[in-house]
Motif scaffolding. Structure first.
Motif, PDB file in Angstrom:
ATOM      1  N   PHE A 204       0.826  -1.208   0.000  1.00  0.00           N
ATOM      2  CA  PHE A 204       0.000   0.000   0.000  1.00  0.00           C
ATOM      3  C   PHE A 204       0.864   1.264   0.000  1.00  0.00           C
ATOM      4  CE2 PHE A 204      -2.489  -3.437   1.795  1.00  0.00           C
ATOM      5  CZ  PHE A 204      -3.673  -3.328   1.080  1.00  0.00           C
ATOM      6  N   ASP A 205       1.774   1.337  -0.969  1.00  0.00           N
ATOM      7  CA  ASP A 205       2.683   2.480  -1.050  1.00  0.00           C
ATOM      8  C   ASP A 205       2.245   3.529  -2.081  1.00  0.00           C
ATOM      9  OD1 ASP A 205       3.201   1.156  -3.411  1.00  0.00           O
ATOM     10  OD2 ASP A 205       5.358   0.944  -3.080  1.00  0.00           O
ATOM     11  N   GLY A 206       1.066   3.314  -2.674  1.00  0.00           N
ATOM     12  CA  GLY A 206       0.549   4.279  -3.645  1.00  0.00           C
ATOM     13  C   GLY A 206       0.999   4.040  -5.067  1.00  0.00           C
ATOM     14  N   THR A 207       1.900   3.090  -5.285  1.00  0.00           N
ATOM     15  CA  THR A 207       2.332   2.792  -6.653  1.00  0.00           C
ATOM     16  C   THR A 207       1.677   1.517  -7.166  1.00  0.00           C
ATOM     17  OG1 THR A 207       4.307   1.615  -5.868  1.00  0.00           O
ATOM     18  CG2 THR A 207       4.561   3.953  -6.421  1.00  0.00           C
ATOM     19  N   ARG A 208       1.665   0.478  -6.351  1.00  0.00           N
ATOM     20  CA  ARG A 208       1.054  -0.794  -6.746  1.00  0.00           C
ATOM     21  C   ARG A 208      -0.444  -0.803  -6.496  1.00  0.00           C
ATOM     22  NH1 ARG A 208       5.342  -4.333  -3.438  1.00  0.00           N
ATOM     23  NH2 ARG A 208       5.980  -2.332  -2.633  1.00  0.00           N
ATOM     24  N   ASN A 209      -0.875   0.043  -5.599  1.00  0.00           N
ATOM     25  CA  ASN A 209      -2.261   0.080  -5.161  1.00  0.00           C
ATOM     26  C   ASN A 209      -2.597   1.549  -4.918  1.00  0.00           C
ATOM     27  OD1 ASN A 209      -4.575   0.018  -3.388  1.00  0.00           O
ATOM     28  ND2 ASN A 209      -4.070  -2.102  -2.891  1.00  0.00           N
ATOM     29  N   PRO A 210      -3.760   2.037  -5.331  1.00  0.00           N
ATOM     30  CA  PRO A 210      -4.055   3.461  -5.116  1.00  0.00           C
ATOM     31  C   PRO A 210      -4.224   3.820  -3.644  1.00  0.00           C
ATOM     32  CG  PRO A 210      -5.968   2.332  -6.034  1.00  0.00           C
ATOM     33  CD  PRO A 210      -4.833   1.356  -6.053  1.00  0.00           C
ATOM     34  N   ARG A 211      -4.477   2.839  -2.799  1.00  0.00           N
ATOM     35  CA  ARG A 211      -4.630   3.103  -1.369  1.00  0.00           C
ATOM     36  C   ARG A 211      -3.240   3.252  -0.740  1.00  0.00           C
ATOM     37  NH1 ARG A 211      -9.202   2.508   1.499  1.00  0.00           N
ATOM     38  NH2 ARG A 211     -10.112   1.031   0.025  1.00  0.00           N
ATOM     39  N   ILE A 212      -3.097   4.216   0.161  1.00  0.00           N
ATOM     40  CA  ILE A 212      -1.818   4.472   0.813  1.00  0.00           C
ATOM     41  C   ILE A 212      -1.983   4.292   2.317  1.00  0.00           C
ATOM     42  CG2 ILE A 212       0.037   6.141   1.189  1.00  0.00           C
ATOM     43  CD1 ILE A 212      -0.978   7.551  -1.394  1.00  0.00           C
ATOM     44  N   LEU A 213      -1.168   3.387   2.868  1.00  0.00           N
ATOM     45  CA  LEU A 213      -1.174   3.142   4.306  1.00  0.00           C
ATOM     46  C   LEU A 213       0.213   3.418   4.868  1.00  0.00           C
ATOM     47  CD1 LEU A 213      -3.008  -0.339   4.451  1.00  0.00           C
ATOM     48  CD2 LEU A 213      -4.040   1.936   4.492  1.00  0.00           C
ATOM     49  N   LEU A 214       0.249   3.773   6.142  1.00  0.00           N
ATOM     50  CA  LEU A 214       1.520   3.850   6.852  1.00  0.00           C
ATOM     51  C   LEU A 214       1.271   3.526   8.315  1.00  0.00           C
ATOM     52  CD1 LEU A 214       1.770   6.682   8.666  1.00  0.00           C
ATOM     53  CD2 LEU A 214       2.197   7.658   6.450  1.00  0.00           C
TER      54      LEU A 214
END
Length: 200
Positions: free
Chosen positions: A88-98
Motif C-alpha cells: 500500500f505504497d501508492g504505486t502498486r495500489n491506489p490506497r496508501i497506508l503507513l
C-alpha cells in the motif's frame, strides 16, 4: 538657471514641483510606485512558481490518482505484517497506508503528501515511526524489519505518540502492525463499523 537654496538648480519660469525642474515630489513618488509595482510582480511570480512546484506536486495524472483514491470504499479493519503493508505504497495500489507506533492508518486522502511524489512519500507502505520521531526523511530512518523503537529516547518516544494522536484525528485507523510471528486479530463488522462511526 538659479540655485533654489537647497543645492538644486532650476530653470527660470519652472516651479520647484514641475516636470522640467525635477521637483522634490515627482521623482521619489514615481520611483516608489515603480518599486512597489516591481516588488508586487516579483511576489506574484514567486507565488506562481511555488504553486507550480507544490500545487501540482503529484505530477502527471495526480488529479486522476486523487479522484480515484477518493472513490475508494472505506477499508475494513485488519492487521498487517511489514510485507503486507508495503503493498500500500501508492504505486502498486491506489490506497496508501503507513504505520505509526504499531498502528496502521489509511492516509489515501492525503496522497498529495504521502503519495509517490509527495514530500512524505518515503513513509508510504512503511512504518514511519522512527522517521517521524527523529524528523528524518531519509531511507536511513526506515527499517526493513520490524522496529520496536527500543533505542529511542523519551523525547523521541513522546514525539511518536504525538504523531500517532495526530494521525488518529485526521485519518482512518485500519489495524495494527504485527510483530514477527504475531497472529492477526479477527475484527467483526460491528466492531469495525462502530469505530468508523466514532471517528467521523
Amino acid at each position: 538657471m538659479a540655485d533654489d537654496g537647497d543645492g538644486r538648480l532650476r530653470t527660470e519660469g519652472s516651479s520647484g514641483g514641475g516636470r522640467g525642474g525635477g521637483g522634490a515630489g515627482e521623482s521619489p513618488m514615481g520611483g516608489g510606485m515603480l518599486l512597489i509595482a516591481g516588488l508586487l510582480a516579483l511576489g506574484l511570480l514567486a507565488a506562481y512558481r511555488l504553486y507550480l512546484r507544490w500545487g501540482t506536486r503529484s505530477g502527471p495524472g495526480g488529479a486522476a490518482r486523487q479522484s480515484q483514491a477518493a472513490a475508494l470504499p472505506r477499508m475494513k479493519r485488519r492487521d498487517f505484517s511489514l510485507e503486507q503493508l508495503r503493498e500500500f505504497d501508492g504505486t502498486r495500489n491506489p490506497r496508501i497506508l503507513l504505520a505509526v507506533n504499531g498502528k496502521v492508518f489509511d492516509v489515501t486522502k492525503g496522497s498529495k503528501f504521502y503519495g509517490p511524489e509527495g514530500p512524505y512519500g518515503i513513509f508510504a507502505g512503511r512504518d514511519a515511526s522512527r522517521g517521524l520521531a527523529t524528523f528524518c526523511l531519509d531511507k536511513d530512518a526506515l527499517r526493513d524489519e520490524y522496529d520496536d523503537l527500543s533505542d529511542l529516547n523519551a523525547v523521541q518516544m513522546e514525539s511518536v505518540r504525538e504523531w500517532e494522536m495526530q494521525f488518529k484525528e485526521k485519518y482512518d485507523y485500519v489495524g495494527r502492525l504485527l510483530k514477527p510471528g504475531e497472529e492477526p486479530s479477527e475484527y467483526t463488522d460491528e466492531e469495525d463499523t462502530k469505530d468508523h462511526t466514532k471517528q467521523e
